[in-house]
Design an enzyme around this catalytic site. Structure first.
Site, PDB file in Angstrom:
ATOM      1  N   ASP A  94      20.094  34.727 -35.277  1.00 49.28           N
ATOM      2  CA  ASP A  94      19.897  33.613 -34.087  1.00 49.28           C
ATOM      3  C   ASP A  94      18.573  33.339 -34.141  1.00 49.28           C
ATOM      4  O   ASP A  94      17.945  33.847 -33.556  1.00 49.28           O
ATOM      5  CB  ASP A  94      20.490  34.382 -32.905  1.00 49.28           C
ATOM      6  CG  ASP A  94      20.294  33.238 -31.664  1.00 49.28           C
ATOM      7  OD1 ASP A  94      20.069  32.160 -31.923  1.00 49.28           O
ATOM      8  OD2 ASP A  94      20.420  33.832 -30.454  1.00 49.28           O
ATOM      9  N   LYS A 143      13.678  29.433 -31.549  1.00 52.54           N
ATOM     10  CA  LYS A 143      13.238  30.604 -30.633  1.00 52.54           C
ATOM     11  C   LYS A 143      11.834  30.772 -31.140  1.00 52.54           C
ATOM     12  O   LYS A 143      11.467  30.332 -32.206  1.00 52.54           O
ATOM     13  CB  LYS A 143      13.983  31.933 -31.114  1.00 52.54           C
ATOM     14  CG  LYS A 143      15.229  32.024 -30.239  1.00 52.54           C
ATOM     15  CD  LYS A 143      15.751  33.738 -30.711  1.00 52.54           C
ATOM     16  CE  LYS A 143      17.229  33.622 -30.082  1.00 52.54           C
ATOM     17  NZ  LYS A 143      17.078  33.786 -28.443  1.00 52.54           N
ATOM     18  N   ASP A 166      21.913  40.321 -33.375  1.00 49.11           N
ATOM     19  CA  ASP A 166      22.720  39.614 -32.591  1.00 49.11           C
ATOM     20  C   ASP A 166      24.335  39.368 -32.908  1.00 49.11           C
ATOM     21  O   ASP A 166      25.019  39.007 -32.341  1.00 49.11           O
ATOM     22  CB  ASP A 166      22.149  38.176 -32.649  1.00 49.11           C
ATOM     23  CG  ASP A 166      22.321  37.268 -31.266  1.00 49.11           C
ATOM     24  OD1 ASP A 166      22.667  38.108 -30.286  1.00 49.11           O
ATOM     25  OD2 ASP A 166      22.391  36.069 -31.355  1.00 49.11           O
ATOM     26  N   ASP A 216      20.203  27.481 -28.674  1.00 49.27           N
ATOM     27  CA  ASP A 216      20.265  28.813 -28.505  1.00 49.27           C
ATOM     28  C   ASP A 216      21.121  29.581 -27.362  1.00 49.27           C
ATOM     29  O   ASP A 216      21.175  30.806 -27.551  1.00 49.27           O
ATOM     30  CB  ASP A 216      18.738  29.257 -28.080  1.00 49.27           C
ATOM     31  CG  ASP A 216      18.264  30.423 -28.252  1.00 49.27           C
ATOM     32  OD1 ASP A 216      19.063  31.186 -28.991  1.00 49.27           O
ATOM     33  OD2 ASP A 216      17.285  30.866 -27.847  1.00 49.27           O
ATOM     34  N   ARG A 263      28.096  32.321 -26.610  1.00 47.27           N
ATOM     35  CA  ARG A 263      29.265  31.876 -25.686  1.00 47.27           C
ATOM     36  C   ARG A 263      30.099  31.173 -26.425  1.00 47.27           C
ATOM     37  O   ARG A 263      31.270  31.080 -26.055  1.00 47.27           O
ATOM     38  CB  ARG A 263      28.742  31.447 -24.432  1.00 47.27           C
ATOM     39  CG  ARG A 263      27.824  30.119 -24.438  1.00 47.27           C
ATOM     40  CD  ARG A 263      27.018  30.009 -23.035  1.00 47.27           C
ATOM     41  NE  ARG A 263      26.109  31.023 -23.186  1.00 47.27           N
ATOM     42  CZ  ARG A 263      25.062  30.990 -21.944  1.00 47.27           C
ATOM     43  NH1 ARG A 263      25.190  30.188 -20.983  1.00 47.27           N
ATOM     44  NH2 ARG A 263      24.123  31.993 -21.922  1.00 47.27           N
TER      45      ARG A 263
HETATM   46  N1  BES Z   1      21.018  36.421 -28.793  1.00 49.29           N
HETATM   47  C1  BES Z   1      20.259  35.710 -27.500  1.00 49.29           C
HETATM   48  C2  BES Z   1      20.186  36.708 -26.429  1.00 49.29           C
HETATM   49  C3  BES Z   1      19.259  37.997 -26.691  1.00 49.29           C
HETATM   50  C4  BES Z   1      17.915  37.738 -26.453  1.00 49.29           C
HETATM   51  C5  BES Z   1      19.809  39.161 -27.261  1.00 49.29           C
HETATM   52  C6  BES Z   1      17.157  38.832 -26.243  1.00 49.29           C
HETATM   53  C7  BES Z   1      19.085  40.104 -27.369  1.00 49.29           C
HETATM   54  C8  BES Z   1      17.594  40.306 -27.065  1.00 49.29           C
HETATM   55  C9  BES Z   1      21.045  34.729 -26.996  1.00 49.29           C
HETATM   56  O1  BES Z   1      21.966  33.938 -27.986  1.00 49.29           O
HETATM   57  C10 BES Z   1      20.207  33.821 -26.428  1.00 49.29           C
HETATM   58  O2  BES Z   1      19.424  33.228 -27.057  1.00 49.29           O
HETATM   59  N2  BES Z   1      20.298  33.520 -24.978  1.00 49.29           N
HETATM   60  C11 BES Z   1      19.610  32.707 -24.163  1.00 49.29           C
HETATM   61  C12 BES Z   1      20.264  31.832 -23.575  1.00 49.29           C
HETATM   62  C13 BES Z   1      19.714  30.609 -22.827  1.00 49.29           C
HETATM   63  C14 BES Z   1      19.201  29.687 -23.803  1.00 49.29           C
HETATM   64  C15 BES Z   1      20.547  30.035 -21.790  1.00 49.29           C
HETATM   65  C16 BES Z   1      18.507  33.418 -23.518  1.00 49.29           C
HETATM   66  O3  BES Z   1      19.054  34.671 -23.266  1.00 49.29           O
HETATM   67  O4  BES Z   1      17.390  33.172 -23.469  1.00 49.29           O
HETATM   68 ZN    ZN Z   2      22.400  34.885 -29.540  1.00 41.98          ZN
HETATM   69 MN    MN Z   3      20.571  32.371 -28.981  1.00 46.74          MN
END
Ligand code: BES
Ligand code: ZN
Ligand code: MN
Length: 502
Positions: A270, A277, A288, A347, A351
């Site tokens: 990811d 990111k 991920d 990102d 979901r």
């Molecule tokens: N895979 C990430 C969540 C994540 C973050 C898992 C850190 C493990 C460690 C997910 O896809 C993501 O990026 N989520 C975002 C959502 C946001 C953009 C609404 C997040 O958590 O920042």
């Molecule tokens: Zn993710």
């Molecule tokens: Mn993500």
């Protein structure tokens, strides 16, 4: 490591581990050893801080009067307060200590504990199970071994009364642990090795154990209308996959019942996509796919111990990359459910993958319930740290069963609220849904769960946000650092307690 079980007797070789209880109380075998060594244990106790409390260890090397090379005293504290997870921790900690000392084999003697909650021979199996979990290493990419730091322990014998029962119980635990190891292996693999196709190939290996495995390619998913999942993968050179694994172990009497369904987020890497990111720490996003890893390991565990249930595991496998063909913020995609989604942040991709995987699962299998696992939000780490997974559900009974199972195996879950007020945040002005909430960073994990709920129809459902649990930076007795395999033991226990034998 090899494990064996025997009736209680003092061995002639290797190391010997015997218990002390609270306040320096000798276990029967420790007492006998003290006598045979003319008080060596008593003298060692006098000159140390060891009191026999849970987690205490004391080593006595080459004691006179015995042929063994070392005696390890382990504290069990007040035996009335012991739990099965304590016994596992003991096994894991013993392995660590004995490896540090250079021991090659050990006999652990468990005298009758007289505990209400479990039998001593069950505890013996748990000690071996914990030792097995603690001895896991992911070292396939290491070629520069430091021989002096390599584990030395290759054999553990656990001695107790009724050891045949322990041996039998351990066979199931071993199968379960093999499932945990598969999850750990998958989670620890780097993304250049583990991508949707190679992940699917690993799943296919479960066919040998009687798991029925189907792999859906992009053309097939296109025909099914999985625009949400495919949109995430479209910026990657690697093709996306959906893997369906079925274990049909139910007895004839229950064969017609609805299957139990487990769904996993499998984002093999990811980057965040176009909503890229930040660089530091991005390497962590190789794990991920932790949710998919857990579902796969669970299927292996169920097949390995021939669980008497029908279970289906569905995992959505993609790679989220920025590229000329990548999905853009603002794009609108159509999910298999028919609902359209405005992508406001590429990102928030997990979901989207789960949206189609969940809809597909309930549509095709009409399961008894669906439980999804996903490293879904960073926000859940802010909420719960690395101690519990977030639990979100439309069903109280399911939630309670999961909570109880988590408590029993030491893989905690904590339920967070859901309601229309949060769900509203996922409404888009120009599509049916948007993939991030309108509330900024507030309640990020809950809003994500609300989004998922739009794709479960009326199915009893629970979502486990395991972003804080799939990976560990710390070495713990039964979970060495790296991929933890979190969730496999939790769900195995949950299935065992609620869906087998009934
Ligand atoms: N895979 C990430 C969540 C994540 C973050 C898992 C850190 C493990 C460690 C997910 O896809 C993501 O990026 N989520 C975002 C959502 C946001 C953009 C609404 C997040 O958590 O920042
Ligand atoms: Zn993710
Ligand atoms: Mn993500």
């Amino acid at each position: 490591m090899k494990f064996a079980f025997s009736e209680i007797s003092i061995p002639k070789r290797g190391s010997l581990a015997v218990a002390l209880y609270a306040d320096k109380t000798f276990s029967p075998t420790a007492k006998l050893v003290d006598k045979k060594t003319k008080g060596a244990l008593s003298r060692a106790l006098e000159t140390s801080r060891f009191t026999g409390k849970k987690g205490d260890f004391l080593e006595i090397v080459a004691p006179n009067g015995l042929e063994v090379s070392r005696v390890v005293l382990f504290g069990l504290g007040e035996t009335g307060k012991l739990s099965m997870t304590d016994m596992e921790t003991l096994g894991g900690s013993l392995v660590k200590r004995l490896n540090a000392s250079g021991a090659r084999s050990v006999t652990v003697i468990l005298d009758e504990l007289n505990v209400e909650d479990f039998k001593t021979n069950e505890a013996a199996a748990a000690v071996a199970g914990g030792a097995m979990l603690g001895s896991y290493r992911f070292r396939k990419y290491k070629t520069d071994f430091d021989e002096a730091a390599e584990p030395t322990l290759t054999r553990m014998t656990v001695s107790c009364k009724g050891s045949a029962t322990a041996r039998k119980a351990f066979a199931d635990i071993e199968a379960l642990n093999e499932g945990v190891f598969m999850t750990r292996d998958l989670v620890s693999e780097p993304a250049n090795e583990l991508y949707p196709e190679s992940f699917a190939a690993r799943c296919l290996e479960l066919s040998d154990m009687g798991v029925h495995v189907e792999i859906l390619d992009e053309a097939k998913m296109q025909r099914l209308g999985m625009g949400a999942l495919l949109g995430v993968g479209q910026g990657s050179r690697r093709d996306s996959r959906l893997v369906v694994m079925q274990w049909n172990g139910a007895t004839a009497r229950k064969a017609g019942r609805k299957p139990l369904a487990f769904v996993g987020k499998g984002v093999c890497f990811d980057t965040g996509g176009i909503s890229l990111k930040p660089g530091p720490g991005m390497e962590e996003m190789k794990w991920d796919m932790g949710g998919a890893g857990t579902v796969t390991g669970l299927m292996k565990a169920l097949a390995g111990r021939k669980a008497k249930v029908n279970a289906v595991g569905v995992i959505g496998l993609v790679e989220n990359m920025p590229d000329g063909n990548a999905q853009r913020p603002g794009d609108i995609v159509k999910s298999m459910s028919g609902q359209t989604i405005e992508i406001l942040n590429t990102d928030a991709e997990g979901r989207l993958v789960l949206a189609d995987a969940l809809w597909y699962t309930q549509d095709r299998f009409k399961p008894e319930f669906m439980i999804d696992l996903a490293t879904l939000t960073g926000a859940i780490i802010i909420t719960l740290g690395h101690e519990n997974a977030g639990l979100f559900s439309n069903n109280d009974e399911l939630s309670e069963q999961l909570f109880a199972a988590g408590k029993a195996v030491g893989e905690g879950v904590w339920r967070l609220p859901m309601s229309d007020a949060y769900a509203k945040q996922t409404k888009s002005p120009i599509a049916d849904l948007q993939n991030i909430g309108t509330g900024g960073r507030g309640a990020g994990s809950i809003v994500a769960a609300e989004f998922l709920q739009k794709f479960v129809n009326d199915t009893p459902w629970a979502h486990l946000d395991i972003a804080g649990m799939a990976w560990s930076k710390a070495d713990k007795p039964i979970t060495p650092k790296g991929g933890t395999g979190y969730g496999v033991r939790l769900l195995d226990k949950f299935i065992r307690d609620n869906y087998e034998g009934k």
